[in-house]
Enzyme design. Structure first.
Site, PDB file in Angstrom:
ATOM      1  N   GLY A  30      -7.090  -4.536   3.153  1.00 31.65           N
ATOM      2  CA  GLY A  30      -7.398  -5.230   1.919  1.00 31.65           C
ATOM      3  C   GLY A  30      -7.767  -4.360   0.745  1.00 31.65           C
ATOM      4  N   GLY A  56       0.242  -1.137   6.358  1.00 34.65           N
ATOM      5  CA  GLY A  56      -0.757  -0.087   6.459  1.00 34.65           C
ATOM      6  C   GLY A  56      -2.096  -0.644   6.904  1.00 34.65           C
ATOM      7  CD  GLU A 102      -2.023  -6.352   3.118  1.00 36.77           C
ATOM      8  OE1 GLU A 102      -1.534  -5.353   2.572  1.00 36.77           O
ATOM      9  OE2 GLU A 102      -3.237  -6.415   3.428  1.00 36.77           O
ATOM     10  CG  ASP A 162      -7.719  -0.391   3.730  1.00 38.62           C
ATOM     11  OD1 ASP A 162      -7.019   0.408   3.085  1.00 38.62           O
ATOM     12  OD2 ASP A 162      -7.709  -1.618   3.522  1.00 38.62           O
ATOM     13  N   GLY A 190       0.816  -1.210   0.000  1.00 35.43           N
ATOM     14  CA  GLY A 190       0.000   0.000   0.000  1.00 35.43           C
ATOM     15  C   GLY A 190       0.847   1.255   0.000  1.00 35.43           C
ATOM     16  CB  SER A 191      -0.132   4.801  -0.539  1.00 36.26           C
ATOM     17  OG  SER A 191      -1.015   4.952   0.564  1.00 36.26           O
ATOM     18  CB  THR A 192       1.251   4.263   4.560  1.00 37.10           C
ATOM     19  OG1 THR A 192       0.117   5.087   4.278  1.00 37.10           O
ATOM     20  CG2 THR A 192       2.018   4.896   5.703  1.00 37.10           C
TER      21      THR A 192
END
Length: 230
Positions: free
Chosen positions: A96, A83, A104, A85, A28-30
């Site tokens: 997810g 990360g 993960e 959500d 993910g982005s982070t």
């Protein structure tokens, strides 16, 4: 949220990592920021052995010469950094959005500690505002979907199920070759009971509720990085 703050949260997590550790690398982005920063340390001589949670993360790690292994070769990890959500006050998570939830969860469960890095928009009082990803087998998708709709009704879901698609309108396929149904709850009042009910559906491979797995979170806010402990 300022990307620099996400990177600051990733840097805080990196401060918990010691040379020689076995690490799980999130998706993910982070999490991407954490892998970038880890790559810089590896280039300077830092030693680690890592298990990536997706093919995307694996490719990023290889490009940075981060040493990789798998959970067939080693049996435990010291720390996984990933990360989320959604994060509730007890550090229960929904994960997810990137479609890597199965790997993960496997990697997090094989770790002595899971650290989450995220921005403040991910903090919630009760899980469920974000759609809950449910990874399912392709076989008999209709039957699995009908069983899941029954579970959703029993747990007071405000919305239905949606088969995840790519931007091109095709079914999204996970690294494991499965599909994802996103479930719209609005509010999940009994996450443990819901977890059990979802896993009782034969076509379900795994779901995005990560309960009692995360021990620490670094959350990027406009005022800096906040540390939340379990």
């Amino acid at each position: 949220m300022n990307d620099a703050l996400k990177r600051q949260a990733a840097a805080m997590a990196l401060g918990d990592i010691r040379s020689g550790m076995r690490l799980g690398l999130g998706t993910g982005s982070t999490a991407r920021h954490f892998v970038d920063l880890l790559g810089e340390k590896v280039a300077a001589g830092f030693e680690c052995l890592c298990v990536p949670t997706s093919e995307v993360t694996a490719a990023q790690a290889r490009s940075l010469n981060i040493p990789l292994t798998d959970l067939d070769t080693i049996d435990r990890l010291d720390v996984t950094v990933d990360g989320a959500d959604e994060i509730d006050p007890g550090l229960n998570l929904i994960k997810g959005a990137g479609g890597a939830l199965l790997r993960e969860k496997i990697v997090a469960a094989a770790s002595d500690m899971m650290i989450v890095i995220a921005d403040a928009s991910k903090l919630v009082e009760t899980l469920g505002r974000f759609p809950l990803p449910i990874e399912v087998n392709r076989f008999a998708l209709g039957a699995t979907r009908r069983s899941l709709e029954t579970v959703l009704a029993q747990h007071g879901a405000e919305g239905g199920l949606r088969l995840r698609q790519t931007a091109g309108g095709e079914s999204f396929v996970t690294d494991g070759g499965h599909l994802i149904l996103d479930a719209f709850f609005g509010r999940i009042s009994q996450p443990e009971a819901l977890s059990r009910a979802l896993l009782d559906v034969p076509g379900v491979v795994q779901h995005g509720l990560f309960l009692n797995m995360c021990k620490k979170a670094y959350v990027a806010t406009a005022d800096g990085v906040r540390t939340i402990l379990k």
